[in-house]
Scaffold this active site. Structure first.
Site, mmCIF file in Angstrom:
data_model
loop_
_atom_site.group_PDB
_atom_site.id
_atom_site.type_symbol
_atom_site.label_atom_id
_atom_site.label_comp_id
_atom_site.label_asym_id
_atom_site.label_seq_id
_atom_site.Cartn_x
_atom_site.Cartn_y
_atom_site.Cartn_z
ATOM 1 N N GLU A 27 -2.163 -11.467 -3.308
ATOM 2 C CA GLU A 27 -2.497 -10.622 -4.168
ATOM 3 C C GLU A 27 -1.660 -10.753 -5.432
ATOM 4 O O GLU A 27 -0.440 -10.831 -5.226
ATOM 5 C CB GLU A 27 -2.570 -9.179 -3.474
ATOM 6 C CG GLU A 27 -3.144 -8.416 -4.511
ATOM 7 C CD GLU A 27 -3.108 -6.705 -4.114
ATOM 8 O OE1 GLU A 27 -3.731 -5.967 -4.689
ATOM 9 O OE2 GLU A 27 -2.463 -6.480 -3.121
ATOM 10 N N GLY A 40 6.540 -4.809 -1.282
ATOM 11 C CA GLY A 40 7.342 -3.916 0.030
ATOM 12 C C GLY A 40 6.489 -4.464 1.050
ATOM 13 O O GLY A 40 7.264 -4.754 2.449
ATOM 14 N N ALA A 41 5.128 -4.654 1.071
ATOM 15 C CA ALA A 41 4.466 -4.890 2.213
ATOM 16 C C ALA A 41 2.889 -5.587 1.409
ATOM 17 O O ALA A 41 2.644 -5.086 0.303
ATOM 18 C CB ALA A 41 4.094 -3.816 3.117
ATOM 19 N N MET A 42 2.183 -5.860 2.428
ATOM 20 C CA MET A 42 0.934 -6.603 1.851
ATOM 21 C C MET A 42 -0.044 -6.456 2.933
ATOM 22 O O MET A 42 -0.043 -7.045 4.124
ATOM 23 C CB MET A 42 0.866 -8.110 1.359
ATOM 24 C CG MET A 42 -0.206 -8.996 0.963
ATOM 25 S SD MET A 42 -0.973 -7.639 -0.421
ATOM 26 C CE MET A 42 -2.648 -8.097 -0.179
ATOM 27 N N GLU A 43 -1.247 -5.803 2.602
ATOM 28 C CA GLU A 43 -2.412 -5.460 3.426
ATOM 29 C C GLU A 43 -3.245 -6.356 3.863
ATOM 30 O O GLU A 43 -4.318 -5.996 4.245
ATOM 31 C CB GLU A 43 -3.077 -4.284 2.929
ATOM 32 C CG GLU A 43 -4.049 -4.603 1.653
ATOM 33 C CD GLU A 43 -3.332 -4.526 0.115
ATOM 34 O OE1 GLU A 43 -2.216 -4.482 0.219
ATOM 35 O OE2 GLU A 43 -4.025 -4.463 -0.760
ATOM 36 N N HIS A 51 0.435 3.291 4.810
ATOM 37 C CA HIS A 51 -0.047 2.772 3.260
ATOM 38 C C HIS A 51 -1.110 1.543 3.555
ATOM 39 O O HIS A 51 -2.080 1.474 3.159
ATOM 40 C CB HIS A 51 1.056 2.593 2.234
ATOM 41 C CG HIS A 51 0.599 2.041 0.982
ATOM 42 N ND1 HIS A 51 0.409 2.694 -0.276
ATOM 43 C CD2 HIS A 51 0.077 0.793 0.662
ATOM 44 C CE1 HIS A 51 -0.067 2.004 -1.120
ATOM 45 N NE2 HIS A 51 -0.322 0.947 -0.791
ATOM 46 N N GLU A 52 -0.299 0.454 4.045
ATOM 47 C CA GLU A 52 -0.905 -0.755 4.435
ATOM 48 C C GLU A 52 -2.083 -0.635 5.366
ATOM 49 O O GLU A 52 -3.318 -1.381 4.809
ATOM 50 C CB GLU A 52 -0.090 -1.940 4.909
ATOM 51 C CG GLU A 52 1.101 -2.127 4.033
ATOM 52 C CD GLU A 52 1.007 -2.373 2.516
ATOM 53 O OE1 GLU A 52 -0.063 -2.608 2.357
ATOM 54 O OE2 GLU A 52 1.794 -1.770 1.617
ATOM 55 N N HIS A 65 -5.344 0.732 3.580
ATOM 56 C CA HIS A 65 -5.921 -0.385 3.069
ATOM 57 C C HIS A 65 -6.819 -1.188 3.735
ATOM 58 O O HIS A 65 -7.939 -1.773 3.292
ATOM 59 C CB HIS A 65 -5.152 -1.544 2.338
ATOM 60 C CG HIS A 65 -4.180 -1.100 1.013
ATOM 61 N ND1 HIS A 65 -5.036 -0.438 -0.034
ATOM 62 C CD2 HIS A 65 -2.965 -1.219 0.742
ATOM 63 C CE1 HIS A 65 -3.973 -0.465 -0.808
ATOM 64 N NE2 HIS A 65 -2.858 -0.761 -0.557
ATOM 65 N N GLU A 98 -4.740 1.331 -4.743
ATOM 66 C CA GLU A 98 -3.355 1.638 -4.529
ATOM 67 C C GLU A 98 -3.242 3.437 -4.502
ATOM 68 O O GLU A 98 -2.260 3.675 -3.703
ATOM 69 C CB GLU A 98 -2.556 1.031 -5.615
ATOM 70 C CG GLU A 98 -2.524 -0.542 -5.290
ATOM 71 C CD GLU A 98 -1.945 -1.016 -4.001
ATOM 72 O OE1 GLU A 98 -1.575 0.031 -3.268
ATOM 73 O OE2 GLU A 98 -2.094 -2.278 -3.738
HETATM 74 N N1 BES Z 1 -1.212 -4.302 -2.210
HETATM 75 C C1 BES Z 1 0.288 -4.137 -2.211
HETATM 76 C C2 BES Z 1 1.171 -5.122 -2.086
HETATM 77 C C3 BES Z 1 1.413 -5.840 -3.760
HETATM 78 C C4 BES Z 1 1.815 -5.279 -4.681
HETATM 79 C C5 BES Z 1 0.875 -7.032 -3.993
HETATM 80 C C6 BES Z 1 1.927 -5.788 -5.976
HETATM 81 C C7 BES Z 1 0.920 -7.515 -5.069
HETATM 82 C C8 BES Z 1 1.563 -7.068 -6.225
HETATM 83 C C9 BES Z 1 0.573 -3.282 -1.059
HETATM 84 O O1 BES Z 1 -0.481 -2.356 -0.592
HETATM 85 C C10 BES Z 1 1.632 -2.062 -1.515
HETATM 86 O O2 BES Z 1 1.098 -1.216 -2.080
HETATM 87 N N2 BES Z 1 2.868 -2.123 -1.097
HETATM 88 C C11 BES Z 1 3.792 -1.234 -1.657
HETATM 89 C C12 BES Z 1 4.529 -0.466 -0.673
HETATM 90 C C13 BES Z 1 3.472 0.917 -0.547
HETATM 91 C C14 BES Z 1 4.220 1.611 0.343
HETATM 92 C C15 BES Z 1 3.798 1.608 -1.958
HETATM 93 C C16 BES Z 1 5.028 -2.095 -2.330
HETATM 94 O O3 BES Z 1 4.832 -3.383 -2.145
HETATM 95 O O4 BES Z 1 5.950 -1.666 -2.746
HETATM 96 ZN ZN ZN Z 2 -1.143 -0.655 -1.486
#
Ligand code: BES
Ligand code: ZN
Length: 885
Positions: free
Chosen positions: A172, A305-308, A341-342, A345, A364
């Site tokens: 992503e 932070g993480a990826m779903e 959060h993940e 998704h 998001e």
């Molecule tokens: N889908 C995002 C990860 C992401 C962020 C992919 C930016 C590509 C670009 C994931 O679901 C997400 O939002 N992660 C957050 C953590 C969340 C608890 C707010 C993050 O990465 O900070």
């Molecule tokens: Zn997210």
């Protein structure tokens, strides 16, 4: 062929139905080889096939298209030799062709194969028109296992003291194309069958469970079950050495948490949260989790932070691992909310996917909102909905800029997508959902959402589709109401006046610059009478008419403001209103619609505040006010500091340094934040106590004097007194950094290393961030410089700009460097200097962030000037600094 370049979306001649992907990473040479067979539906007469690819090499003879007419292909095998990676490219197409010929199909070879790197597209031109109907596109390719944390990349770790490499994907928003050629748009959903050729001793994971595994010497070939239809950005693969812990949900989904070998215990908390939240979401969305398994895994080098990823969620270590002994309460809360959060998704995003990145906020904003719902249900004592308010302020601050953007934002190029993973999509997105939910009612909101999920499952949706479902469920004009929030940027300030015994409401767009905006919203407002038990909802539709929570600010006239100060002090208001009164006042002050004198007087009435969220925001505001005061009225700075120290004394005494038996999670978090603030303001007693405890820890790593919740504060305090000539504290911190293998401890240290007041030591700390000892995702933590470090940080950014752009390239991490270094300045000259530098050095992927950061500098500069004109400020701050409570 140029007809296909320079466009935001792929042409629609060919629709991918299913992918059969085979990948063979080489963890030593940092390369991979692969092949993909895509079942396509050719829907328009064309002699071109256009799909995405980037940084892949595709030889001319590595592409073929097999016409299938209307019969569906059963499966296409792409045969690999089982020896070394480099020989993959020499596989004869004949094996594959032979199969096609046996089935008497027509095989077309392209006359031209061209990869346009700027547009990230692969254009295949065929000598004649491709017949409409089904066909299979076969491509062999090679790529580099890069170190930029996107596409198919490598991450390093240690195992039994030995350095190892793992292979990981992060696709992503638009990086699947760096791993295999594909239709890399969220609306191009297809099924995926993945096969991996990997060293036999490693764990190899993908979205689906393994269906077959064959070992041949040092290599094994692992095949995974075919996935349900999904978008390319959710495909994932991880290959490395891991341990795991496992559990099942009540409906039988197998959940595993994979950790570094030997750290499985640290995965237990995330596992618990995952199982519980999966159950909760199945209930809330009235839809089962669609895959047979869910894996979660911590990756040492990880940009977000993480990826779903569907069925294989990847995390930063700090956001998934929890250690009973060494993690702070704040770490625990972060792990829970990130997992929640993940997993949200998996429904909102994975099962129902946004049609295009313009609707990213649906993913998001919604996942953010619902993660609070889940966390609140699991840990009600965390009062997470109150904390939501503090986190939304980030959205309000960003959206108060003229350079903000609407929640639904036009995207014209892949490189623009990264920048919109911002506080507008996340925070404002979540806030408008919360506002709507509280207007429609929880039950009606939930059942309408469940029908939205059911209606669009395995498909895509736009913002309007969500409104349609909610409108049907509620009978309210949701589309009209919400369009005013998602299609225009900014938000209103609602003014309230008492006029002839009646409340009079007015709205106008709030801008942090103090300028007047043109926006106009439909604002849901809740009026409370007496002691909150009588409530009345209404929609403020026009500019002027007669608050629960919402994404707007409220300005009270002088009379109401004085009554509010009294009400705050006497604790007559709810915590969320005490929060709102303070935050609105701060924002209005920055916008020069209220004096700093009046803001600090209001702040003074919060001394006996006990609510975590209110205090946490009071700390944030104090730190910012401290900085702006240092610029505007340096001669009063000591009084400001003394005032803030006074302000937090009550809480500091209440909380102490040691955890109290049975104390709340919120008190544990608050202790760390209060002590950190006191350290930053240079409170001597705090600095002394920190030093004492730090030394106890240096003597004995198991000392009871050093619980996790006070560590960050202690490190900041140690650095506050450190300098180039008195560097023991700094060196001791580096020693702890090097010796710990806990990422959370490492980030605590990085986040405090630049808190010295000596520019030379700050410079040294900043340079350390770019050393090989700091993973590149973590360097931004080191930019937490204080006001004394502002100029050094700017100089350092310029010195290292080339290196930074090379390391962080496009990606969203580079934007964090820009905003962290630029935004704290407060003069027009500096804004100009920064603008000039970037005129020669900017890249398109930081364009938006740079404009926003410069706007903040100008806002600060105007604020400084207006503070300098306040004639009651000196008396007010002196009085507050000396006030005896
Ligand atoms: N889908 C995002 C990860 C992401 C962020 C992919 C930016 C590509 C670009 C994931 O679901 C997400 O939002 N992660 C957050 C953590 C969340 C608890 C707010 C993050 O990465 O900070
Ligand atoms: Zn997210």
């Amino acid at each position: 062929m140029d007809q296909f370049t320079g466009r935001p979306r792929l042409p629609k001649f060919a629709v991918p139905k299913s992918y059969d992907i085979r990948l063979k990473p080489d963890l030593v040479a940092h390369r991979f080889a692969g092949s993909v067979a895509v079942n396509l539906d050719i829907v328009a007469a064309t002699s071109f096939i256009v799909l995405n690819a980037a940084e892949l090499s595709v030889a001319n003879d590595a592409v073929s298209f097999t016409v299938q007419g209307s019969s569906k292909v059963v499966s296409i095998f792409h045969l690999f030799p089982t020896t070394s990676c480099s020989s993959v490219s020499s596989v004869a197409d004949e094996n594959y062709l032979c199969l096609s010929v046996c089935l008497s199909m027509q095989v077309l070879k392209p006359s031209r194969v061209e990869l346009f790197e700027n547009d990230e597209i692969l254009v295949l031109e065929f000598p004649e028109a491709i017949p409409i109907g089904l066909g299979v596109l076969f491509i062999r390719f090679e790529g580099i296992l890069n170190d930029r944390m996107k596409g198919f990349y490598r991450s390093t770790y240690e195992h039994n003291g030995e350095k190892k490499t793992m292979a990981v994907t992060q696709f992503e928003p638009a990086d699947a194309r760096r791993c295999f050629p594909c239709w890399d748009e969220p609306a191009c959903k297809a099924t995926f069958k993945i096969t991996l050729d990997v060293p036999s001793e490693l764990v190899a994971l993908s979205n689906m469970p393994v269906v077959d595994e064959k070992t041949d010497g040092n290599l094994k070939t692992v095949s995974y079950q075919e996935s349900p239809i999904m978008s390319t950005y959710l495909v994932a693969v991880v290959v490395g050495l891991f341990d795991y812990v496992e559990d099942h949900t009540s409906s039988g989904v197998k959940v595993r948490v994979y950790c570094q070998v030997g750290k499985a215990n640290q995965g237990k908390f995330a596992l618990h949260v995952a199982v519980r939240t999966l159950e909760l979401y199945e209930d809330y969305f009235e839809t089962p989790y669609t895959l047979p398994k869910l894996d979660m895994i911590a990756i040492p080098d990880f940009a977000a932070g993480a990826m779903e990823n569907y069925g294989l969620v990847t995390y930063r270590e700090t956001d998934m691992l929890y250690d009973d002994q060494h993690s702070a309460a704040a770490n625990k809360q972060r792990v829970a909310t990130v997992v929640a959060h993940e997993l949200a998704h998996q429904w909102f995003g994975n099962l129902v996917t946004m049609e295009w990145w313009t609707h990213l906020w649906l993913n998001e904003g919604f996942a953010t909102w619902v993660s609070y719902l889940a966390t609140d249900s699991l840990f009600p004592e965390w009062k997470i909905w109150s904390q939501f308010l503090h986190e939304s302020t980030e959205g309000l601050r960003l959206d108060g800029l003229a350079e903000s953007h609407p929640i639904e934002v036009e995207i014209n190029h892949a490189c623009e997508i990264d920048e919109i993973f911002d506080a507008i999509s996340y925070r404002k997105g979540a806030s408008v959902i919360r506002m709507l939910q509280s207007y429609l009612g929880a039950k009606c909101f939930q059942s309408s959402l469940a029908s939205y999920i059911k209606r669009h499952a395995c498909s895509n949706a736009k913002t309007e589709d969500l409104w349609a479902a909610l409108e049907e469920g509620s009978g309210e004009p949701v589309n009209t109401l919400m369009t005013s929030w998602t299609k225009q940027k900014g938000y209103p300030v609602v003014s309230v006046k008492i006029n002839d015994q009646k409340l009079e409401f007015n709205q106008s767009q709030f801008l942090s610059s103090g300028a007047q905006g043109e926006g106009h919203w439909i604002v849901p407002i809740t009026l409370c009478f007496g002691s909150y038990d009588v409530r009345k909802n209404f929609l403020l539709q026009t500019k002027s008419e007669t608050r629960d929570t919402g994404f707007y600010r409220v300005k009270y006239d002088e009379l109401l403001a004085a009554r509010l100060r009294y009400a705050v002090e006497k604790q007559l208001l709810s915590a969320s209103d005490r929060f709102g009164v303070l935050d609105d006042s701060y924002a209005l002050c920055m916008a020069r619609q209220e004096s700093l004198t009046s803001l600090i007087n209001l702040m003074g009435s919060y001394r006996e505040e006990v609510d975590y969220t209110v205090l946490s925001n009071l700390i944030t505001i104090s730190l910012k006010v401290g900085c702006i005061a240092a610029d505007a009225v340096p001669e009063l700075l000591d009084y400001f500091k003394q005032f803030f120290i006074n302000l937090f004394q009550y809480s500091a005494e209440r909380l102490g340094w040691d955890p109290k038996p049975g104390e709340s999670h919120l008190d544990a978090m608050l202790r760390g934040e209060i002590l950190t603030a006191l350290a930053v303001f240079g409170h001597d007693l705090t600095l002394d106590e920190a030093s004492k405890r730090f030394h106890a820890f240096l003597e004995d790593r198991n000392t009871p004097l050093f619980p996790p919740d006070i560590r960050k504060a202690t490190y900041v305090a140690v650095m506050h007194r450190a300098s180039k000539s008195n560097r023991v504290g700094y060196d001791s911190l580096l020693k702890i950094y090097r010796e710990t293998d806990l990422s959370q401890e490492k980030t605590r240290i990085l986040g405090s290393l630049a808190s010295s007041r000596d520019p030379d030591l700050i410079h040294e700390a900043l340079n350390f961030m770019l050393s090989s000892e700091v993973r590149s995702q973590d360097a931004v933590f080191g930019l937490a410089v204080n006001r004394e470090g502002r100029d050094v940080a700017w100089r350092w950014l310029k010195e290292n700009w080339e290196h930074l752009t090379k390391t962080y390239g496009s990606g969203f991490l580079i934007t964090r460097f820009v905003s962290a270094v630029v935004s704290p300045f407060a003069s027009f000259e500096k804004a100009k200097e920064i603008e000039e530098f970037f005129a020669a050095h900017a890249t398109p992927s930081i364009a938006r962030t740079l404009k926003q950061s410069l706007e903040r500098v100008n806002i600060n500069a105007n604020w400084v000037q207006s503070i300098q004109k306040e004639n009651k400020l000196a008396d007010a701050v002196k009085e507050l600094a000396h006030r005896k409570y």
